[in-house]
Design an enzyme around this catalytic site. Structure first.
Site, PDB file in Angstrom:
ATOM      1  N   CYS A 171       0.872   3.050   3.343  1.00 38.21           N
ATOM      2  CA  CYS A 171       1.707   2.403   4.363  1.00 38.21           C
ATOM      3  C   CYS A 171       3.184   2.688   4.102  1.00 38.21           C
ATOM      4  CB  CYS A 171       1.451   0.901   4.373  1.00 38.21           C
ATOM      5  SG  CYS A 171      -0.248   0.445   4.782  1.00 38.21           S
ATOM      6  N   CYS A 218       0.847  -1.203   0.000  1.00 38.69           N
ATOM      7  CA  CYS A 218       0.000   0.000   0.000  1.00 38.69           C
ATOM      8  C   CYS A 218       0.879   1.248   0.000  1.00 38.69           C
ATOM      9  CB  CYS A 218      -0.916  -0.014   1.215  1.00 38.69           C
ATOM     10  SG  CYS A 218      -1.818   1.527   1.463  1.00 38.69           S
TER      11      CYS A 218
END
Length: 229
Positions: free
Chosen positions: A88, A85
């Site tokens: 992230c 992600c």
């Protein structure tokens, strides 16, 4: 029943239905952007975290209790929602920017992931300047796991986070489980306890870096007691 033959009656009816649908959609959008429907996080206890089984990511993994990570010097630990992600990866890079100051304090930086798919962890490592471990039972994401499903994509805060990370040059993929929300912990040494517990509220809800450093400065490293002869 002559009103049924009046075209204006049907026109007014269609307008009423349309207005009602738009009103309901507006209310749903408004509520989705509040915390009303967000699941409330359950605070972890030190005992709960200490007993978590983690694994190293070597070919022959070693299983150990999580308390090993912070027992002597404390630790900052990121529970990664999904290594691929881009949000992230952005938070991982932010935490990694603190590493020089954490090193000065003698406090290690770690991350845990909930799964190991292909080269996902390996591809995540350039963004994260600490050691990464596997929490395949997803304990760091509890005690009560929280999920954000498709409601996340109609939250204005999430879209703001998307644009912020994209503008920062971060990119990613869609591989792996990404609905179970992550977080960041600052743990003191020994039984000092949990000094900071940030639970991701929505996709891209990053921990405050100043708060991380403030909590880290409170850590008191364990001093070894010399053995008596």
């Amino acid at each position: 029943m002559s009103f049924l033959q009046d075209p204006s009656f049907f026109t007014m009816g269609m307008w009423s239905i349309g207005a009602g649908a738009l009103g309901a959609a507006a209310v749903a959008l408004l509520l989705a952007n509040t915390d009303v429907f967000l699941s409330k996080p359950q605070k972890a206890t030190l005992e709960y975290l200490e007993d978590i089984d983690l694994k190293t990511l070597e070919k022959e993994p070693r299983t150990f209790k999580a308390k090993e990570l912070w027992e002597k010097n404390g630790a900052v630990i990121m529970a990664v929602r999904r290594p691929g992600c881009f949000l992230c990866r952005e938070e991982a890079a932010d935490l990694s920017s603190l590493k020089p100051r954490l090193d000065e304090l003698g406090i290690p930086l770690y991350a845990v992931v909930k799964e190991q798919i292909g080269t996902e962890v390996q591809d995540f490592q350039p963004y994260f300047k600490g050691e990464i471990f596997l929490d395949d039972k997803k304990k760091f994401y509890g005690p009560q796991r929280r999920k954000m499903m498709f409601m996340g994509f109609i939250r204005l805060g999430v879209w703001y986070n998307f644009f912020r990370a994209r503008n920062g040059g971060f990119s990613g993929n869609l591989d792996g489980e990404g609905f179970i929300l992550g977080g960041v912990f600052v743990l003191g040494s020994g039984k000092q306890g949990i000094l900071l517990e940030h639970r991701e509220k929505e996709f891209g809800d990053k921990v405050n870096q100043v708060s991380v450093l403030e909590a880290a400065r409170k850590i008191k490293p364990q001093t070894s007691v010399p053995e008596k002869n």
